[in-house]
Write a protein that holds these residues in place. Structure first.
Motif, PDB file in Angstrom:
ATOM      1  N   THR A   1      18.867  -3.513 -55.355  1.00 12.24           N
ATOM      2  CA  THR A   1      18.738  -2.410 -54.994  1.00 12.24           C
ATOM      3  C   THR A   1      17.927  -1.971 -55.930  1.00 12.24           C
ATOM      4  OG1 THR A   1      20.553  -0.464 -55.057  1.00 12.24           O
ATOM      5  CG2 THR A   1      20.258  -1.442 -57.724  1.00 12.24           C
ATOM      6  N   TYR A   2      17.733  -0.246 -55.625  1.00 14.68           N
ATOM      7  CA  TYR A   2      16.521   0.921 -55.843  1.00 14.68           C
ATOM      8  C   TYR A   2      16.823   1.050 -57.065  1.00 14.68           C
ATOM      9  CZ  TYR A   2      14.574   5.019 -56.178  1.00 14.68           C
ATOM     10  OH  TYR A   2      13.032   6.038 -56.427  1.00 14.68           O
ATOM     11  N   PRO A   3      15.376  -0.120 -58.145  1.00 16.16           N
ATOM     12  CA  PRO A   3      15.379   0.718 -59.270  1.00 16.16           C
ATOM     13  C   PRO A   3      15.456   1.833 -60.128  1.00 16.16           C
ATOM     14  CG  PRO A   3      13.693  -0.973 -58.750  1.00 16.16           C
ATOM     15  CD  PRO A   3      13.770  -0.338 -57.711  1.00 16.16           C
ATOM     16  N   GLY A   4      15.080   3.212 -59.311  1.00 16.19           N
ATOM     17  CA  GLY A   4      15.400   3.651 -60.100  1.00 16.19           C
ATOM     18  C   GLY A   4      17.067   4.010 -59.660  1.00 16.19           C
ATOM     19  N   LEU A   5      17.895   3.870 -58.976  1.00 20.57           N
ATOM     20  CA  LEU A   5      19.168   3.391 -59.507  1.00 20.57           C
ATOM     21  C   LEU A   5      19.175   3.239 -60.796  1.00 20.57           C
ATOM     22  CD1 LEU A   5      22.639   4.007 -58.046  1.00 20.57           C
ATOM     23  CD2 LEU A   5      22.066   2.071 -57.417  1.00 20.57           C
ATOM     24  N   ARG A   6      19.015   1.611 -61.482  1.00 23.68           N
ATOM     25  CA  ARG A   6      19.487   1.411 -62.292  1.00 23.68           C
ATOM     26  C   ARG A   6      19.076   1.931 -63.427  1.00 23.68           C
ATOM     27  NH1 ARG A   6      17.330  -4.003 -62.653  1.00 23.68           N
ATOM     28  NH2 ARG A   6      18.181  -4.930 -64.221  1.00 23.68           N
ATOM     29  N   ALA A   7      17.585   2.852 -63.064  1.00 22.46           N
ATOM     30  CA  ALA A   7      17.575   4.157 -64.485  1.00 22.46           C
ATOM     31  C   ALA A   7      18.412   5.025 -64.396  1.00 22.46           C
ATOM     32  CB  ALA A   7      16.480   3.914 -63.762  1.00 22.46           C
ATOM     33  N   ILE A   8      18.910   5.649 -63.397  1.00 19.05           N
ATOM     34  CA  ILE A   8      19.306   6.320 -63.801  1.00 19.05           C
ATOM     35  C   ILE A   8      21.188   5.950 -63.448  1.00 19.05           C
ATOM     36  CG2 ILE A   8      21.366   8.045 -62.594  1.00 19.05           C
ATOM     37  CD1 ILE A   8      18.724   8.707 -60.435  1.00 19.05           C
ATOM     38  N   ALA A   9      21.635   4.987 -63.245  1.00 15.87           N
ATOM     39  CA  ALA A   9      23.151   4.955 -63.844  1.00 15.87           C
ATOM     40  C   ALA A   9      22.567   3.752 -65.590  1.00 15.87           C
ATOM     41  CB  ALA A   9      23.452   2.870 -63.276  1.00 15.87           C
ATOM     42  N   GLY A  10      21.436   3.606 -66.056  1.00 13.12           N
ATOM     43  CA  GLY A  10      21.439   3.407 -67.010  1.00 13.12           C
ATOM     44  C   GLY A  10      22.282   4.622 -67.984  1.00 13.12           C
ATOM     45  N   GLN A  11      20.885   5.306 -67.927  1.00 17.55           N
ATOM     46  CA  GLN A  11      21.443   6.705 -68.426  1.00 17.55           C
ATOM     47  C   GLN A  11      22.568   7.746 -68.288  1.00 17.55           C
ATOM     48  OE1 GLN A  11      18.735   8.672 -70.376  1.00 17.55           O
ATOM     49  NE2 GLN A  11      16.895   6.858 -70.176  1.00 17.55           N
ATOM     50  N   LEU A  12      23.515   7.251 -67.110  1.00 22.35           N
ATOM     51  CA  LEU A  12      24.472   7.985 -67.566  1.00 22.35           C
ATOM     52  C   LEU A  12      25.700   6.960 -67.789  1.00 22.35           C
ATOM     53  CD1 LEU A  12      24.513   9.554 -63.470  1.00 22.35           C
ATOM     54  CD2 LEU A  12      24.599  10.346 -66.376  1.00 22.35           C
ATOM     55  N   GLY A  13      24.782   5.337 -67.954  1.00 26.29           N
ATOM     56  CA  GLY A  13      25.849   4.793 -68.604  1.00 26.29           C
ATOM     57  C   GLY A  13      27.387   3.910 -67.768  1.00 26.29           C
ATOM     58  N   ILE A  14      27.126   4.367 -66.247  1.00 24.88           N
ATOM     59  CA  ILE A  14      27.199   3.755 -64.846  1.00 24.88           C
ATOM     60  C   ILE A  14      27.527   2.047 -65.123  1.00 24.88           C
ATOM     61  CG2 ILE A  14      28.035   3.988 -62.656  1.00 24.88           C
ATOM     62  CD1 ILE A  14      27.231   6.983 -63.357  1.00 24.88           C
ATOM     63  N   ARG A  15      28.476   2.022 -64.677  1.00 24.65           N
ATOM     64  CA  ARG A  15      28.239   0.190 -64.095  1.00 24.65           C
ATOM     65  C   ARG A  15      28.403  -0.451 -63.342  1.00 24.65           C
ATOM     66  NH1 ARG A  15      33.466  -4.223 -64.485  1.00 24.65           N
ATOM     67  NH2 ARG A  15      32.237  -5.719 -63.793  1.00 24.65           N
ATOM     68  N   LEU A  16      26.935  -0.801 -62.646  1.00 25.14           N
ATOM     69  CA  LEU A  16      26.713  -1.219 -61.079  1.00 25.14           C
ATOM     70  C   LEU A  16      27.346  -2.609 -60.685  1.00 25.14           C
ATOM     71  CD1 LEU A  16      22.881   0.052 -60.859  1.00 25.14           C
ATOM     72  CD2 LEU A  16      24.944   1.464 -59.838  1.00 25.14           C
ATOM     73  N   VAL A  17      28.072  -2.539 -59.767  1.00 24.38           N
ATOM     74  CA  VAL A  17      28.637  -4.306 -59.710  1.00 24.38           C
ATOM     75  C   VAL A  17      28.079  -4.588 -57.939  1.00 24.38           C
ATOM     76  CG1 VAL A  17      30.282  -5.233 -58.875  1.00 24.38           C
ATOM     77  CG2 VAL A  17      30.354  -4.315 -60.811  1.00 24.38           C
ATOM     78  N   GLY A  18      26.967  -5.392 -57.529  1.00 20.34           N
ATOM     79  CA  GLY A  18      26.274  -5.757 -56.473  1.00 20.34           C
ATOM     80  C   GLY A  18      27.036  -6.328 -55.158  1.00 20.34           C
ATOM     81  N   LEU A  19      26.698  -5.785 -54.059  1.00 20.43           N
ATOM     82  CA  LEU A  19      27.527  -5.967 -53.077  1.00 20.43           C
ATOM     83  C   LEU A  19      26.761  -7.266 -52.894  1.00 20.43           C
ATOM     84  CD1 LEU A  19      28.618  -3.107 -51.697  1.00 20.43           C
ATOM     85  CD2 LEU A  19      30.221  -5.204 -52.226  1.00 20.43           C
ATOM     86  N   PRO A  20      27.000  -8.766 -52.250  1.00 22.48           N
ATOM     87  CA  PRO A  20      26.352  -9.523 -51.431  1.00 22.48           C
ATOM     88  C   PRO A  20      25.563  -9.480 -50.050  1.00 22.48           C
ATOM     89  CG  PRO A  20      28.731 -10.593 -51.199  1.00 22.48           C
ATOM     90  CD  PRO A  20      28.631  -9.288 -51.885  1.00 22.48           C
ATOM     91  N   LEU A  21      23.990  -9.594 -49.616  1.00 24.74           N
ATOM     92  CA  LEU A  21      23.623  -9.704 -48.920  1.00 24.74           C
ATOM     93  C   LEU A  21      23.655 -10.443 -48.173  1.00 24.74           C
ATOM     94  CD1 LEU A  21      21.085  -7.207 -50.855  1.00 24.74           C
ATOM     95  CD2 LEU A  21      22.739  -6.602 -49.275  1.00 24.74           C
ATOM     96  N   ASP A  22      23.100 -10.503 -46.663  1.00 22.87           N
ATOM     97  CA  ASP A  22      22.469 -11.107 -45.661  1.00 22.87           C
ATOM     98  C   ASP A  22      21.893 -10.066 -44.999  1.00 22.87           C
ATOM     99  OD1 ASP A  22      24.091 -10.212 -43.794  1.00 22.87           O
ATOM    100  OD2 ASP A  22      25.494 -11.761 -43.897  1.00 22.87           O
ATOM    101  N   GLU A  23      20.962 -11.285 -43.853  1.00 25.42           N
ATOM    102  CA  GLU A  23      20.775 -10.627 -42.659  1.00 25.42           C
ATOM    103  C   GLU A  23      20.870  -8.877 -42.147  1.00 25.42           C
ATOM    104  OE1 GLU A  23      22.253 -14.108 -40.496  1.00 25.42           O
ATOM    105  OE2 GLU A  23      21.278 -13.677 -42.538  1.00 25.42           O
ATOM    106  N   ASP A  24      22.234  -9.128 -41.983  1.00 27.08           N
ATOM    107  CA  ASP A  24      23.311  -7.564 -41.588  1.00 27.08           C
ATOM    108  C   ASP A  24      23.273  -7.161 -43.128  1.00 27.08           C
ATOM    109  OD1 ASP A  24      22.779  -8.671 -38.735  1.00 27.08           O
ATOM    110  OD2 ASP A  24      24.762 -10.271 -38.830  1.00 27.08           O
ATOM    111  N   GLY A  25      22.774  -6.849 -44.049  1.00 27.65           N
ATOM    112  CA  GLY A  25      22.457  -6.398 -44.827  1.00 27.65           C
ATOM    113  C   GLY A  25      24.076  -6.805 -45.836  1.00 27.65           C
TER     114      GLY A  25
END
Length: 463
Positions: free
Chosen positions: A194-218
């Protein structure tokens, strides 16, 4: 410019030096001896490799070294030519400059008409700038919101002015949206890369990000449904067109499934459509499929330039707009009226459309260089994108590869900056845009291709 050098073949001295250095030495010796003259074209890389019974990468590296020494210069599509001794060409001088492939900027088209149109837009803001120096209505003036609606229609996205906010860049809008939807400890879903800016904001807000697996269709809708039931997330963030960094686009079929799952779980969607206008053909925006739940973000950083800090935020309803306005006003006061007015001018007079078209064309030309120079490499990209997701061969780790390139004045981003779950993949992102010329880009890509073809480099070390 002569072509006698096309048949040139170096006599390599016996030495402990690597072969590529001996070839570069031979070029220098033959220039001094008059066997190569100023302006002569050297043999194409593949021809010389065949004549010397060497691999392509070795000869390419030799030419790069000769260029670094100021002995030769290259022109994309024409070949390599001998320089005036003691007077390195502008090309060889530029080769010593760092090529920054880290910031994902659009290429900068050098088009006289675009420059003229942009300058005309700046002049149109005057001569009396005083009204734009005052506090303005938050969310943009009526003219700015009208321009926002017009720009979003290019997607195409149908939205009324009472559902649009003009914001000082995507980051501020994303911060406000996430802050209004989630609290510390809450889960927000996103792509596994994901976009590093999202990771930075989530860290500032204390939000936990959980990633969705990806393939060639998203990202995988089945995983989305499973994680919704497991984590009860507060939102889904996605970058569904030319995902930064993996350059995948969520397919239309999956978009419809995502819309169904979001409705079932009443899941807000933050659709960061940074690259949504780049492809000539693209699936419908999620904001069109599930408008009542989608926060749609569209800035100018990836189409006109990162310095135009204006973004349009389309919201699920006018009521949500009123609530979010309070948060945004507290953190940003307002978008710069001067910047917003300039963006509105460029949208309304067609300058923004011209810039987008030229960005698309230049991206296509740069992707053609990738196709030619990185042939055989394991990478993912798109003809109209300006970033590349390059996977590492077995000989390389991502960190060692990035360090090797950095020693050659080329900077790339390793996958660690984007990974949400588990161990990051062995890959790096290359940005093809920014101020670098096509010639500088081609030079950097040749060096990257050389590095990829060096077996055992990860274990042997680098210098």
């Amino acid at each position: 410019m002569g072509s006698a050098g096309d048949g040139w073949k170096p006599e390599l001295k016996t030495s402990n030096k690597p072969v590529y250095l001996r070839i570069a030495d031979a070029i220098g010796d033959d220039i001094l001896a008059g066997r190569l003259t100023v302006g002569e074209r050297l043999p194409p890389l593949r021809d010389l490799a065949g004549a010397l019974k060497l691999n392509y990468a070795t000869v390419s590296r030799a030419y790069n070294e000769a260029q670094r020494r100021g002995l030769i210069y290259s022109r994309v599509g024409q070949g390599s030519f001998v320089c005036q001794p003691g007077r390195p060409s502008r090309r060889s001088a530029s080769a010593a400059r760092a090529v920054d492939m880290t910031m994902n900027l659009p290429p900068e088209p050098r088009d006289p008409l675009l420059r003229e149109r942009m300058e005309a837009g700046l002049r149109s803001l005057g001569p009396d700038l005083q009204p734009l120096m005052r506090y303005q209505e938050f969310g943009g003036s009526a003219e700015d919101r009208e321009a926002a609606v017009a720009w979003l229609q290019r997607r195409p996205l149908r939205v009324s002015e009472d559902r649009v906010l003009v914001c000082p860049g995507v980051q501020s809008a994303l911060l406000a949206v996430l802050g209004s939807l989630a609290r510390p400890g809450d889960v927000v879903l996103c792509e596994s890369l994901t976009y590093p800016g999202l990771r930075a904001i989530a860290g500032q807000l204390g939000i936990r990000l959980v990633g969705l697996p990806l393939d060639e269709d998203g990202f995988d809708p089945d995983a989305l449904a499973r994680l919704c039931a497991e984590h009860h997330p507060k939102a889904l963030y996605c970058n569904p067109v030319l995902l930064n960094p993996a350059v995948v686009t969520l397919s239309e079929e999956r978009r419809h499934r995502v819309a169904q799952i979001a409705r079932k779980h009443n899941l807000p969607i933050i659709e960061d459509d940074a690259y949504g206008l780049l492809p000539s053909h693209r699936p419908p925006a999620l904001a069109n499929l599930v408008p009542e739940l989608t926060y749609y973000l569209c800035g100018f950083s990836k189409s006109l330039g990162a310095g135009l800090r204006v973004a349009y935020l389309a919201l699920p309803s006018a009521r949500v707009r009123s609530r979010l306005t309070v948060t945004l006003r507290a953190t940003t006061v307002m978008a710069s009226p001067i910047t917003a007015a300039l963006a509105s001018c460029w949208v309304q007079d067609g300058t923004a459309d011209l810039a987008l078209s030229l960005t698309r064309q230049e991206s296509q030309a740069r992707q053609a260089l990738v196709t030619e120079i990185l042939a055989g490499a394991d990478y993912r990209s798109h003809p109209e994108a300006f970033h590349v997701w390059l996977k590492m061969p077995e000989a390389w780790s991502r960190v060692a590869f990035a360090a090797r390139l950095r020693a050659q004045n080329i900077n790339v981003v390793v996958s660690d900056a984007f990974a949400v779950n588990g161990k990051p993949p062995e890959a790096v992102r290359l940005c093809l845009g920014g101020p670098a010329s096509r010639q500088d880009l081609a030079q950097a890509l040749h060096q990257i291709a050389d590095a990829l073809e060096q077996p055992g480099a990860a274990s042997a070390g680098f210098f």
